[in-house]
Design an enzyme around this catalytic site. Structure first.
Site, PDB file in Angstrom:
ATOM      1  NE  ARG A  88      -4.758   0.813   2.083  1.00 37.25           N
ATOM      2  CZ  ARG A  88      -5.166  -0.958   2.462  1.00 37.25           C
ATOM      3  NH1 ARG A  88      -5.260  -1.864   2.219  1.00 37.25           N
ATOM      4  NH2 ARG A  88      -6.451  -0.264   1.740  1.00 37.25           N
ATOM      5  NE  ARG A 127     -16.368  -3.125   1.701  1.00 40.04           N
ATOM      6  CZ  ARG A 127     -15.032  -2.811   1.358  1.00 40.04           C
ATOM      7  NH1 ARG A 127     -14.257  -3.873   0.700  1.00 40.04           N
ATOM      8  NH2 ARG A 127     -14.450  -1.653   2.405  1.00 40.04           N
ATOM      9  NE  ARG A 160     -24.575  -3.502   5.986  1.00 41.91           N
ATOM     10  CZ  ARG A 160     -25.865  -2.819   4.700  1.00 41.91           C
ATOM     11  NH1 ARG A 160     -24.788  -2.760   4.070  1.00 41.91           N
ATOM     12  NH2 ARG A 160     -26.260  -3.432   4.411  1.00 41.91           N
ATOM     13  NE  ARG A 172     -11.163   2.140   3.838  1.00 47.19           N
ATOM     14  CZ  ARG A 172     -12.821   1.730   3.420  1.00 47.19           C
ATOM     15  NH1 ARG A 172     -13.695   2.035   4.410  1.00 47.19           N
ATOM     16  NH2 ARG A 172     -12.500   0.821   3.246  1.00 47.19           N
TER      17      ARG A 172
HETATM   18  P1  ADP Z   1      -9.944  -1.823   0.984  1.00 49.50           P
HETATM   19  O1  ADP Z   1      -9.820  -2.638   0.749  1.00 49.50           O
HETATM   20  O2  ADP Z   1     -11.680  -1.626   1.247  1.00 49.50           O
HETATM   21  O3  ADP Z   1      -9.768  -0.443   1.153  1.00 49.50           O
HETATM   22  P2  ADP Z   1      -8.585  -3.576   3.759  1.00 49.50           P
HETATM   23  O4  ADP Z   1      -9.899  -3.871   4.165  1.00 49.50           O
HETATM   24  O5  ADP Z   1      -7.819  -3.406   2.830  1.00 49.50           O
HETATM   25  O6  ADP Z   1      -9.463  -1.993   2.770  1.00 49.50           O
HETATM   26  O7  ADP Z   1      -7.533  -2.393   4.528  1.00 49.50           O
HETATM   27  C1  ADP Z   1      -8.604  -1.787   5.598  1.00 49.50           C
HETATM   28  C2  ADP Z   1      -7.662  -1.160   6.407  1.00 49.50           C
HETATM   29  O8  ADP Z   1      -6.623  -1.855   6.745  1.00 49.50           O
HETATM   30  C3  ADP Z   1      -6.753   0.215   5.816  1.00 49.50           C
HETATM   31  O9  ADP Z   1      -7.988   1.224   6.150  1.00 49.50           O
HETATM   32  C4  ADP Z   1      -5.437   0.806   6.371  1.00 49.50           C
HETATM   33  O10 ADP Z   1      -5.988   1.387   7.535  1.00 49.50           O
HETATM   34  C5  ADP Z   1      -5.343  -0.940   6.855  1.00 49.50           C
HETATM   35  N1  ADP Z   1      -4.675  -1.522   6.223  1.00 49.50           N
HETATM   36  C6  ADP Z   1      -4.774  -3.582   5.268  1.00 49.50           C
HETATM   37  N2  ADP Z   1      -3.739  -3.039   4.483  1.00 49.50           N
HETATM   38  C7  ADP Z   1      -2.415  -2.417   5.171  1.00 49.50           C
HETATM   39  C8  ADP Z   1      -1.582  -2.287   4.997  1.00 49.50           C
HETATM   40  N3  ADP Z   1      -0.561  -3.074   3.784  1.00 49.50           N
HETATM   41  N4  ADP Z   1      -0.633  -0.921   5.238  1.00 49.50           N
HETATM   42  C9  ADP Z   1      -1.207  -0.436   6.024  1.00 49.50           C
HETATM   43  N5  ADP Z   1      -2.534  -0.517   6.171  1.00 49.50           N
HETATM   44  C10 ADP Z   1      -3.240  -1.610   6.026  1.00 49.50           C
HETATM   45  P1  ADP Z   2     -12.288  -3.728  -2.044  1.00 43.48           P
HETATM   46  O1  ADP Z   2     -11.166  -5.411  -1.840  1.00 43.48           O
HETATM   47  O2  ADP Z   2     -11.417  -3.577  -3.552  1.00 43.48           O
HETATM   48  O3  ADP Z   2     -11.920  -2.261  -1.348  1.00 43.48           O
HETATM   49  P2  ADP Z   2     -15.020  -4.873  -2.662  1.00 43.48           P
HETATM   50  O4  ADP Z   2     -14.264  -6.194  -3.683  1.00 43.48           O
HETATM   51  O5  ADP Z   2     -14.981  -5.927  -1.698  1.00 43.48           O
HETATM   52  O6  ADP Z   2     -13.996  -4.155  -3.283  1.00 43.48           O
HETATM   53  O7  ADP Z   2     -15.761  -4.474  -3.252  1.00 43.48           O
HETATM   54  C1  ADP Z   2     -16.602  -3.420  -2.614  1.00 43.48           C
HETATM   55  C2  ADP Z   2     -17.891  -4.145  -2.700  1.00 43.48           C
HETATM   56  O8  ADP Z   2     -18.332  -3.711  -4.732  1.00 43.48           O
HETATM   57  C3  ADP Z   2     -18.746  -5.412  -2.540  1.00 43.48           C
HETATM   58  O9  ADP Z   2     -19.602  -5.226  -1.856  1.00 43.48           O
HETATM   59  C4  ADP Z   2     -19.002  -5.485  -4.247  1.00 43.48           C
HETATM   60  O10 ADP Z   2     -19.463  -6.515  -3.790  1.00 43.48           O
HETATM   61  C5  ADP Z   2     -19.121  -4.541  -4.684  1.00 43.48           C
HETATM   62  N1  ADP Z   2     -18.535  -4.713  -6.214  1.00 43.48           N
HETATM   63  C6  ADP Z   2     -17.295  -5.721  -6.155  1.00 43.48           C
HETATM   64  N2  ADP Z   2     -17.121  -5.278  -7.650  1.00 43.48           N
HETATM   65  C7  ADP Z   2     -17.971  -5.071  -8.611  1.00 43.48           C
HETATM   66  C8  ADP Z   2     -18.006  -4.256  -9.672  1.00 43.48           C
HETATM   67  N3  ADP Z   2     -17.368  -4.624 -10.670  1.00 43.48           N
HETATM   68  N4  ADP Z   2     -19.385  -4.130  -9.739  1.00 43.48           N
HETATM   69  C9  ADP Z   2     -19.879  -4.228  -9.050  1.00 43.48           C
HETATM   70  N5  ADP Z   2     -20.094  -3.505  -7.534  1.00 43.48           N
HETATM   71  C10 ADP Z   2     -19.142  -4.365  -7.571  1.00 43.48           C
END
Ligand code: ADP
Ligand code: ADP
Ligand code: ZN
Length: 217
Positions: A88, A127, A160, A172
């Protein structure tokens, strides 16, 4: 096969990683999931992670690098892994390259899911996931086949994420723009970066990813 899925929060990394995990028999390594487990366990790292995640900020690089280094040396990663949420920062990307070289391996695919920023808030605020098996859903875009029942395990309880609210999402997205997006040129220079249209339907995105992973993309 060692894969990184990159993209902003809500891009679809977790959704696609789960599908690729099933299709290719290599595990999804989600640092976000690992941190949420630490929060649930109440460990010292978990207590810090809760604060950082609620603020939409990033955890320290050293800690995250150590977490991934431990994880990729476990048995189930022998054939490879799908990184979701790591690296990240450029510092994490550099540490990953160094660690993989030391372990005698490297990256096979780095794929960016490209998504319009306006779509992300809607995706994240809608989500949710199965409370038992963790399968991901969306209020509008990915409903269970039977209302209120998980497609995979039949559970009827869902959860959630506390950080999936509009205010935290903005922070974020800013963290992504400032600290994570600079990774893209880092991989581009190494000619390893590919892009997929993350605005397409979920199934279509999976098809495009598989084309790349099967060597046709
Ligand atoms: P999303 O893909 O929805 O942004 P993640 O589940 O990947 O969320 O991450 C949730 C939170 O966990 C991030 O907003 C951050 O605070 C922390 N986090 C996850 N992966 C990392 C990373 N590689 N480095 C720093 N913080 C991280
Ligand atoms: P990330 O891990 O990158 O944060 P997620 O895979 O959790 O993202 O997806 C975020 C939300 O959007 C979830 O509720 C998922 O069901 C929805 N989503 C994921 N891909 C798509 C897509 N191609 N079109 C519409 N909704 C999507
Ligand atoms: Zn379930």
């Amino acid at each position: 096969m060692n894969i990184i899925l990159l993209g902003p929060p809500g891009a679809g990394k977790g959704t696609q990683a789960k599908r690729l995990e099933d299709a290719y028999g290599i595990p999804q390594l989600s640092t976000g999931d690992m941190l949420r487990e630490a929060v649930t366990s109440g460990s010292e790292i978990g207590q810090k992670a809760k604060q950082v995640m609620d603020a939409g900020e990033l955890m320290p690089d050293g800690l995250m690098v150590k977490m991934i280094e431990d994880r990729i040396q476990q048995k189930d990663c022998a054939k490879g892994f799908i990184l979701d949420g790591f690296p990240r920062t450029v510092a994490q990307a550099e540490a990953l390259d160094e660690m993989l070289a030391r372990l005698g391996t490297g990256l096979d695919h780095v794929i960016e899911l490209k998504v319009d920023e306006e779509a992300l808030v809607e995706r994240i605020v809608g989500r949710y996931a199965c409370a038992r098996c963790g399968a991901g859903y969306h209020d509008m875009f990915q409903k269970p086949k039977v209302d209120g029942v998980c497609d995979y395990c039949g559970a009827t309880q869902f959860k959630r994420r506390p950080d999936d609210n509009e205010e935290t999402v903005r922070a974020r997205m800013e963290a992504y723009r400032d600290q994570t997006a600079p990774i893209l040129p880092y991989y581009k220079e190494k000619s390893i970066l590919k892009q997929v249209d993350g605005m397409a339907d979920i199934d279509e995105v999976t098809t495009e990813l598989k084309k790349i992973l099967n060597g046709g993309g």
